[in-house]
Design a protein around this motif. Structure first.
Motif, short mmCIF file in Angstrom:
data_model
loop_
_atom_site.label_atom_id
_atom_site.label_comp_id
_atom_site.label_asym_id
_atom_site.label_seq_id
_atom_site.Cartn_x
_atom_site.Cartn_y
_atom_site.Cartn_z
N SER A 11 1.93 9.78 5.60
CA SER A 11 1.67 9.35 4.23
C SER A 11 2.99 9.01 3.56
N TRP A 13 4.62 8.13 -0.04
CA TRP A 13 4.39 8.18 -1.49
C TRP A 13 5.64 7.66 -2.19
N GLU A 103 -3.02 4.18 -0.32
CA GLU A 103 -3.28 5.53 -0.80
C GLU A 103 -3.08 5.53 -2.30
N GLY A 107 0.98 4.55 -2.95
CA GLY A 107 1.21 5.14 -1.64
C GLY A 107 0.54 4.37 -0.53
N VAL A 109 -0.88 4.98 3.75
CA VAL A 109 -1.25 5.93 4.78
C VAL A 109 -1.25 5.19 6.11
N SER A 144 3.65 14.12 7.06
CA SER A 144 2.90 13.86 8.28
C SER A 144 2.02 15.05 8.60
N ARG A 148 -5.36 13.15 7.35
CA ARG A 148 -4.90 12.37 6.21
C ARG A 148 -4.62 13.27 5.02
N TRP A 152 -0.97 13.73 3.12
CA TRP A 152 -0.85 13.46 1.68
C TRP A 152 -0.29 14.69 0.96
#
Length: 484
Positions: A11, A13, A103, A107, A109, A144, A148, A152
């Protein structure tokens, strides 16, 4: 049962995506915020590191932020531009794996299952990601995990942290739900996982347990990669160079057929086309065609290229041709019936032909406007970028020709029996009126500051049909229009 250990998810961000996008071409060391109107107040939408170090935060009223930080710089936020920038980043991220999705609005993913070894290992891959994004001036937090939800949570609340020790905020729950869980003493994911499930389901519904199971791998959560937008471009490489306009038009026809088939498959039409002709000496020339309406009919588009192709300097010959639909619009299929007696696209084709000579913006049409003031009852817009409307909604007829008021020598409340206008001696045969029009007080217009006007339709014995008005506050007569 879903086996979460079979997958590896990363993920990304970007906590300062909007400010990083703005500061990319224009870096600054001072505090900067992006503002957006929310709930009838101008609030901070995003801020850089320098502004955050001054105690500012997202959602803070901008007036309060200026009081805390007098040297604060601000710019208006552009969420749509930020989303387009994130789309570019998503395309960049496909270099690491094919499965990349959004995301939220800040973000990405990535499902890196089976692709991490191509870059050494997972740690090397993440380190390379971080270095490339830092070199581009982007702040990023990378997490990681096997799921998911776990990826996140680590990206937002602690990279490399143990999932069970992270706060319940990391489960992507609503703020009021997080507050209620904390009041019950459930502050971490581990505490929530050890609690009885039935009372949680009765109080909070299935969402809390679903997010918990997704983070722990008990429930699957798919990553939906965004489909690449269709690319409307075709190319042709010629075995021998060509230079005649007829040969170029023949090649353009073949390219148009292929391009229009692709447009038809996607229910789209071209508004701007670009024909690129590459010469044998490496130079290239572009022939741009802007259409008054979206089209995908090769027979109608091809003749519009003739003027541009005739002006091309082929040099020692053209060995490659490329045709691209630079701008497209949706063009759904239409039902064709025998009752259709005319082609509505003929006017658009005429506008396109004229527009190729003088520019589409210079071919204009009148559109009705919502105002009872004669001078404001219409607007002028480019015909290629506007649609004709049915007409003006008015209780009384308006003249076909309207011009600035022209004074005449006359007195009295009714139209004069004899008067002179534009060096012509006229006599009134019939007068219809008056129609009183008052100025729009909410708009500033110097021509209407004098007050109300009483309009009359005057038919003269000499055949002139005039639109005249009288100003009671400053007794004067004027002519402002001519009827057909």
């Amino acid at each position: 049962m879903f086996d979460g250990t079979q997958k590896r998810i990363v993920s990304l961000w970007f906590p300062r995506l909007a400010s990083d996008r703005v500061l990319g071409p224009h870096p600054t060391d001072g505090p900067l915020v992006l503002t957006l109107s929310q709930n009838n107040a101008n609030r901070i939408y995003c801020l850089n590191v320098a502004a955050q170090s001054r105690g500012l935060y997202r959602g803070m009223p901008f007036s309060d932020a200026r009081a805390f930080c007098p040297d604060l710089s601000s710019r208006p936020a552009a969420p749509q531009a930020d989303m387009q920038f994130l789309t570019v980043l998503r395309r960049w991220a496909t270099r690491w794996c094919p499965w990349v999705g959004f995301e939220g609005r800040d973000g990405l993913v990535l499902d890196i299952t089976g692709s991490a070894h191509l870059f050494g290992d997972e740690e090397a891959m993440i380190a390379t990601m971080r270095a490339r994004l830092a070199r581009a001036g982007l702040s990023v937090q990378i997490g990681s995990g096997n799921t998911r939800g776990a990826a996140w949570a680590r990206a937002h609340y602690g990279e490399g942290a143990v999932l069970e020790k992270l706060p319940v905020d990391a489960l992507r729950l609503e703020a009021n739900t997080v507050t209620a869980l904390q009041r019950m003493g459930l502050r971490s994911i581990g505490q929530l996982a050890d609690s009885p499930r039935a009372p949680l389901a009765r109080r909070f519904g299935p969402t809390v347990l679903l997010r918990l199971d997704q983070a722990l791998g008990a429930q699957p959560e798919q990553i939906c990669p965004e489909a690449e937008p269709p690319h409307y471009a075709v190319r042709m490489t010629l075995p021998e160079p060509i230079g005649l306009a007829g040969d170029v038009m023949a090649g353009t026809e073949r390219l148009l057929e292929r391009l229009c088939d692709k447009l038809k498959d996607h229910q789209a039409g071209a508004r701007v086309l670009c024909l690129t002709l590459r010469r044998v000496d490496g130079d290239a020339q572009d022939v741009e065609l802007r259409l008054a309406r979206p089209l995908r009919d090769p027979a109608r588009i091809l003749p519009l290229f003739q003027r541009g192709v005739a002006e091309v300097d082929a040099g020692f010959g053209i060995d490659q041709m490329r045709l691209q639909a630079v701008q497209t619009e949706p063009l759904p299929a239409e039902q064709v019936t025998h009752g259709r007696v005319r082609d509505p696209g003929r006017l658009d084709d005429l506008i396109t032909r004229i527009g190729t000579r003088i520019g589409l913006e210079n071919v204009q049409r009148f559109l009705p406007a919502d105002s009872h003031i004669p001078e404001r009852s219409f607007t002028i817009a480019p015909a290629a970028f506007s649609k004709p409307e049915r007409g003006w909604a008015c209780l009384r007829p308006r003249p076909i020709l309207l011009f600035a008021p022209e004074p005449i020598a006359a007195t009295g409340l009714r139209p004069p029996r004899y008067f002179r206008w534009r060096r012509m001696a006229l006599s009134t045969g019939r007068a219809t009126g008056p129609e009183r029009i008052a100025p729009e007080w909410w708009l500033i217009d110097d021509a209407w500051q004098s007050g109300i006007r009483d309009y009359w339709r005057v038919e003269t014995l000499q055949g002139r049909r005039l639109w005249m008005f009288y100003t009671p506050q400053n007794p004067s007569w004027f002519v402002q229009g001519v009827f057909a």
